[in-house]
Each structure stands twice: as structure tokens, then as C-alpha cells.
Design an enzyme around this catalytic site. Sequence first.
Site, mmCIF file in Angstrom:
data_model
loop_
_atom_site.group_PDB
_atom_site.id
_atom_site.type_symbol
_atom_site.label_atom_id
_atom_site.label_comp_id
_atom_site.label_asym_id
_atom_site.label_seq_id
_atom_site.Cartn_x
_atom_site.Cartn_y
_atom_site.Cartn_z
ATOM 1 N N ILE A 1 45.675 40.272 44.044
ATOM 2 C CA ILE A 1 44.740 40.346 45.177
ATOM 3 C C ILE A 1 44.255 41.789 45.257
ATOM 4 O O ILE A 1 45.081 42.704 45.400
ATOM 5 C CB ILE A 1 45.423 39.979 46.515
ATOM 6 C CG1 ILE A 1 46.320 38.750 46.361
ATOM 7 C CG2 ILE A 1 44.381 39.757 47.604
ATOM 8 C CD1 ILE A 1 47.305 38.584 47.492
ATOM 9 N N HIS A 2 42.953 41.993 45.158
ATOM 10 C CA HIS A 2 42.484 43.375 45.230
ATOM 11 C C HIS A 2 41.101 43.541 45.842
ATOM 12 O O HIS A 2 40.732 44.649 46.213
ATOM 13 C CB HIS A 2 42.466 43.995 43.822
ATOM 14 C CG HIS A 2 41.239 43.632 43.040
ATOM 15 N ND1 HIS A 2 41.064 42.398 42.461
ATOM 16 C CD2 HIS A 2 40.113 44.346 42.755
ATOM 17 C CE1 HIS A 2 39.906 42.369 41.839
ATOM 18 N NE2 HIS A 2 39.296 43.520 42.004
#
Length: 363
Positions: A208-209
Site C-alpha cells: 500500500i503506497h
Amino acid sequence: MKIATVLGARPQFIKAAPVSREISLDPALREVIIHTGQHYDYNMSKCFFDDLGIPEPVCNLEVGSASHGRQTGEMVIGIERVLMEERPDLVLVYGDTNSTLAGALVAVKLHVPIAHVEAGLRSFNRRMPEESNRVVTDHLSDLLFCPTDKSVANLARESVFGRVHLVGDVMRDCYSFFRDRAQEHSTVLEDLGLQELGSTEPYCLATIHRPENTDDPARMDAILQGLSQVGTQVIIPLHPRTRAYLEKQGSRIGPNIRTVQPLAYFDMLILEANAEVILTDSGGIQKEAFFAGVPCVTMRDETEWVELVEGGYNTLTGADPGRIVRAVESSKERVLDFGVDIYGQGDSAVKIVETIRRVDLSE
């Protein structure tokens, strides 16, 4: 011919590796790499130069993290200085980051031709900064290297100025070239205690970024809730933005979630190849999941890699916890043919360099 390549983020290092290798084989070509420093710690930057054999950059602008405007502005100032010193014949940019946009903006102002690798991708969501970056870069570029038929069609609809070439996906080149080396050198399964007596413990891999998730507490909490309800261990290599969110918000995560530091490319390839399902909001990892033959769940509302969704290899869930859990369960049961040719034969870098070599950029 001197080629100035602008890089700054983890996905760009991966994409550049096969192209830089192909450039190095031609004595008539010389590459100078400008590192913007958009990604800066070892596991997000330097390890990729070491592992993938990318030439050392002529400079590192060390821009680091900042707001989009400030980060892009500082990159523009630094890239302009270097290009004026180096006087390249071509500026080569990759993907859709702020480094991509900054490199293209400086090059067009200095009247240096631009080549864009991974051109023509569209999510059709202008709220994504990546979408604006890729659209502007495409319309400034002289050579547009597209990974898929759909990306070529997108550029045709927009009537771009530059010359469009379908070359396939350079990430396919990189995956094919380094897959066996990763198997030989990575010990990540043993290091994380996932492999005992020759068998691998079941797990899902998640990344997740994207700011649309990490900067929105409601979305981020919903994603973490969904991951916490997946009935399998979930390993999350922490992007700096994700780590900052967890530290700031103190979000509670399920006991099945295991966070680890950002991982080197070889280690990520091995974790991807042995996962039951990969969950991500990354564009590149959606493709790496396909290359590895592992179903993917994308925690976004749309994707630029629509071929994977249409083929059933990838499921879009947004940030809905229930949809995330259901997508993981259905992905485990789905039988898919990963042998189809969507992204080329692993010769994209050869096609790119051959085109650069033969095209008259003065036209």
C-alpha cells in the site's frame, strides 16, 4: 548519441534496468543517469542499482519527500542544471511519477527530444497525480513507447504530437532476466520463517503506497480492516508513507498482518512468486503478479492495467473491506491461464534502443 535518463522511484529503477543494459551494449550510445532522490533509503533506491546493475548516476538531487508542487519544482531546478551541463541528445523518462514530469518539462524547455517509456496508460481518474503526470508527459514527448495495444489506442484518441511505438512492457524484460537470479540469491522465505522442510507457509502479500489511500484515513483504515479479515497471514513491506501513517494514526491491525521493512527487488520477486494472492495499489506489482502466475487484488477504484481485469487475473475492490475479503477468497479458487501474451516477449528494451538508434530526432 548521449541519452540522459531521469529516474527517481523504485518502479523506475526496475523499468530502466533492461534498457540501460541494452544501451551499454552499443558503443555509439552513452547514457548519463540523473537520480532525483524521490525515493531515497537503501531498500527503495540504492539496492536496485546494486542488484540490477544500473550504472551509477552522475548526480543525486536528493529531493526526498515533499508536497507535489515543491518536490516537482526542486526536481525541475536540479534537472535543468544537469541537462545544461551534460547537453544530451535525448531525455529518457519512465512511467508517471513527479520525476517523470519534471524531466519532461525541463527537456521541452531546453528543446531536447523526449522519449517516454510506458506511454499511453490511462486510469481516467484525474484526481490521481500519476494520471496528470503521464498525460502531460505523453503530450510533450517525441517518442512514445507503449506496452500494450490499449495504450496505443489511448494515444490515438488524444492525437499526441510524438511518434508512437508498440514495444511491449520493459517490466516483462526485467522479470524474465532476473527471475532465476532471484531464486539463487534471495533468502527472504527463510529469513521471514515462511519456509520449513521444503514447504512454504501460506501467505498473502500486500503493498500500500498511493497517496489516495495512505493520505485518506477512512480509506486506509478500511483497507487495513479488510486485510485483517483475510483468513491467511498477510505480509506488508512498509512503504515510507504507509509506515508514517501507522505511526501517526496508531491504527490497530489484525494479528494476521505482519509488517516488514521495504524489500530488495530479488526478495520481492520471491515473495510474489510464492504468495497465494497479491494485494496492492501499485501499478507495477499488478503486472509482476501476472508474470509470477499469482492472482491479484487491487485496492483501488480503477487501474491503468485494464487487460488484467478483463482477463480475470486482477480484481478491483477499492477500499471496501468486504470486497477485499471476497476477492481474496475467490482468487484462491479461480483457475487462470497465465501463459497468454499480454505484455510482449521480453524484448521491449531491444525494440526501444533500436528505435532510438534509427529515428532522426531532428525531424
